[in-house]
Scaffold this active site. Structure first.
Site, PDB file in Angstrom:
ATOM      1  N   GLY A   1       0.789  -1.233   0.000  1.00  0.00           N
ATOM      2  CA  GLY A   1       0.000   0.000   0.000  1.00  0.00           C
ATOM      3  C   GLY A   1       0.819   1.281   0.000  1.00  0.00           C
ATOM      4  CD  GLU A   2       5.738   1.478   2.744  1.00  0.00           C
ATOM      5  OE1 GLU A   2       6.723   1.527   1.977  1.00  0.00           O
ATOM      6  OE2 GLU A   2       5.825   1.178   3.947  1.00  0.00           O
TER       7      GLU A   2
ATOM      8  NE  ARG B   1     -14.085  20.207   4.737  1.00  0.00           N
ATOM      9  CZ  ARG B   1     -14.698  19.196   4.133  1.00  0.00           C
ATOM     10  NH1 ARG B   1     -16.014  19.187   4.043  1.00  0.00           N
ATOM     11  NH2 ARG B   1     -14.000  18.203   3.622  1.00  0.00           N
ATOM     12  CD  GLN B   2     -10.468  20.040  13.586  1.00  0.00           C
ATOM     13  OE1 GLN B   2     -11.564  19.657  13.225  1.00  0.00           O
ATOM     14  NE2 GLN B   2     -10.217  20.379  14.836  1.00  0.00           N
TER      15      GLN B   2
ATOM     16  CE  LYS C   1     -22.385  24.762   7.274  1.00  0.00           C
ATOM     17  NZ  LYS C   1     -21.621  24.061   6.234  1.00  0.00           N
TER      18      LYS C   1
ATOM     19  NE  ARG D   1     -20.527  21.305   9.254  1.00  0.00           N
ATOM     20  CZ  ARG D   1     -20.836  20.380   8.337  1.00  0.00           C
ATOM     21  NH1 ARG D   1     -21.182  19.166   8.707  1.00  0.00           N
ATOM     22  NH2 ARG D   1     -20.800  20.694   7.055  1.00  0.00           N
TER      23      ARG D   1
ATOM     24  CB  THR E   1     -22.566  14.813   2.766  1.00  0.00           C
ATOM     25  OG1 THR E   1     -22.976  16.044   3.410  1.00  0.00           O
ATOM     26  CG2 THR E   1     -21.443  14.184   3.573  1.00  0.00           C
TER      27      THR E   1
ATOM     28  CB  THR F   1     -23.909  22.662   3.410  1.00  0.00           C
ATOM     29  OG1 THR F   1     -23.156  22.069   4.458  1.00  0.00           O
ATOM     30  CG2 THR F   1     -23.926  24.170   3.556  1.00  0.00           C
TER      31      THR F   1
HETATM   32  C1  R5P Z   1     -17.966  23.931   5.498  1.00  0.00           C
HETATM   33  O1  R5P Z   1     -17.841  24.830   6.293  1.00  0.00           O
HETATM   34  C2  R5P Z   1     -17.816  24.107   4.035  1.00  0.00           C
HETATM   35  O2  R5P Z   1     -17.736  25.447   3.678  1.00  0.00           O
HETATM   36  C3  R5P Z   1     -18.917  23.430   3.274  1.00  0.00           C
HETATM   37  O3  R5P Z   1     -20.136  24.132   3.501  1.00  0.00           O
HETATM   38  C4  R5P Z   1     -19.082  22.017   3.728  1.00  0.00           C
HETATM   39  O4  R5P Z   1     -17.866  21.353   3.716  1.00  0.00           O
HETATM   40  C5  R5P Z   1     -20.058  21.270   2.861  1.00  0.00           C
HETATM   41  O5  R5P Z   1     -20.175  19.978   3.341  1.00  0.00           O
HETATM   42  P1  R5P Z   1     -21.445  19.115   3.040  1.00  0.00           P
HETATM   43  O6  R5P Z   1     -21.640  19.100   1.564  1.00  0.00           O
HETATM   44  O7  R5P Z   1     -21.111  17.763   3.603  1.00  0.00           O
HETATM   45  O8  R5P Z   1     -22.593  19.743   3.765  1.00  0.00           O
END
Ligand code: R5P
Length: 293
Positions: free
Chosen positions: A35-36, A93-94, A188, A190, A220, A223
């Site tokens: 897998g490397e 995102r992190q 939004k 989360r 996914t 959002t």
């Molecule tokens: C998150 O803060 C990003 O800006 C996107 O809104 C997020 O990654 C979208 O993710 P998903 O399609 O899973 O909702």
């Protein structure tokens, strides 16, 4: 200047290479039985500068490891300045510690890329400014114009542009200005533990208007679909969805289509069957402005 194009950015890298007329250094990669991943440069890089382009699109860890090895191999073989283009920065995102016990993965990614030997780094619409803090010499590339061009050529002049999250409002506002349209945003929320999303009305007035919903990433699709529900309830006529980085996990693309999106745009920062907008011209324009070329 030569160019090294990683396997995750063959399309975008190829387009940038053609626009600039650069000599390409071919590479060879293979996977060992365990897998490397093995990476080898097939051309001479001694005493030259190079653009090295490789997206950190899925599979992120594999593509990161290839990028690190491309940079390190360039340096180990006498290359001078490594100008690294990261079309999609994974782990961004992190970008900070949200809960005790976590690590800010965006910072770690930056440090790994610098440790491999990157001298300059260009990031295409990274998730946040904060996510880029670990890079010392960086350029952030705004590709809104690539989307504006499409929308202007396809009957969306004056459309209403919506961000599905207040954090994405700046991009939506930029697009709205470029197409002479209106601008709004959805609020939004989360859940930090579960990742679950709910949306409530932020600033919205789409009634009877052609609407564009634009975000940086679609993963996914949760959002976007939540925001579409609100837009439809508020009377938006005809919703187009756009994102810079289309990850489209599982059946996300089909779910967004089923939710009523007329057109779904995503760029070649993440190359897939769904990427239908190229940001190559904006990349070249910005790199020229920043004196990389
Ligand atoms: C998150 O803060 C990003 O800006 C996107 O809104 C997020 O990654 C979208 O993710 P998903 O399609 O899973 O909702």
């Amino acid at each position: 200047m030569k160019i090294i194009i990683g396997p995750a950015s063959l399309g975008l890298g190829g387009r940038i290479c053609s626009l600039l007329g650069l000599e390409k250094i071919n590479i060879y990669t293979k996977e060992f039985p365990d897998g490397e991943v093995y990476v080898r440069l097939l051309g001479d890089v001694k005493d030259v500068d190079a653009l090295i382009i490789q997206s950190l699109s899925p599979p992120q860890d594999r593509n990161l490891m290839i990028l690190l090895q491309l940079i390190a191999a360039f340096k180990a073989n006498g290359g001078k300045n490594a100008f690294v283009i990261i079309p999609y920065m994974a782990y961004a995102r992190q970008d900070r510690v949200f809960l005790p016990g976590e690590n800010a993965s965006a910072y770690l990614i930056a440090k790994m890329i610098e440790a491999a030997g990157a001298d300059h780094v260009a990031l295409i619409e990274p998730h946040s400014e904060h996510a880029t803090q670990g890079f010392r010499n960086k350029v952030v590339i705004d590709v809104t114009r690539s989307f504006a061009k499409y929308y202007l050529e396809n009957g969306f002049k004056g459309a209403y542009v919506v961000a599905p999250d207040k954090n994405a409002a700046t991009r939506a506002r930029r697009l709205a200005e470029m197409i002479d349209g209106g601008f709004g945003w959805v609020e939004k929320i989360r859940d930090k533990e579960t990742g679950g999303i709910s949306s409530s009305e932020g600033e919205l007035n789409p009634s009877g208007r052609k609407t564009i919903l634009i975000d940086d990433i679609i993963s996914t699709g949760g959002t976007i679909i939540e925001a579409m529900k609100l837009l439809k309830a508020k009377g938006a006529s005809h919703i187009s969805v756009a994102c810079v980085h289309g990850l489209f996990v599982g059946d996300a693309y089909d779910k967004i289509k089923s939710a009523g999106a007329s057109i779904i745009l995503s760029s070649d920062t993440v190359e897939s069957q769904y990427s239908n907008i190229s940001v190559a011209e904006e990349v070249v324009r910005t790199l020229r402005e920043k004196n990389w070329l």
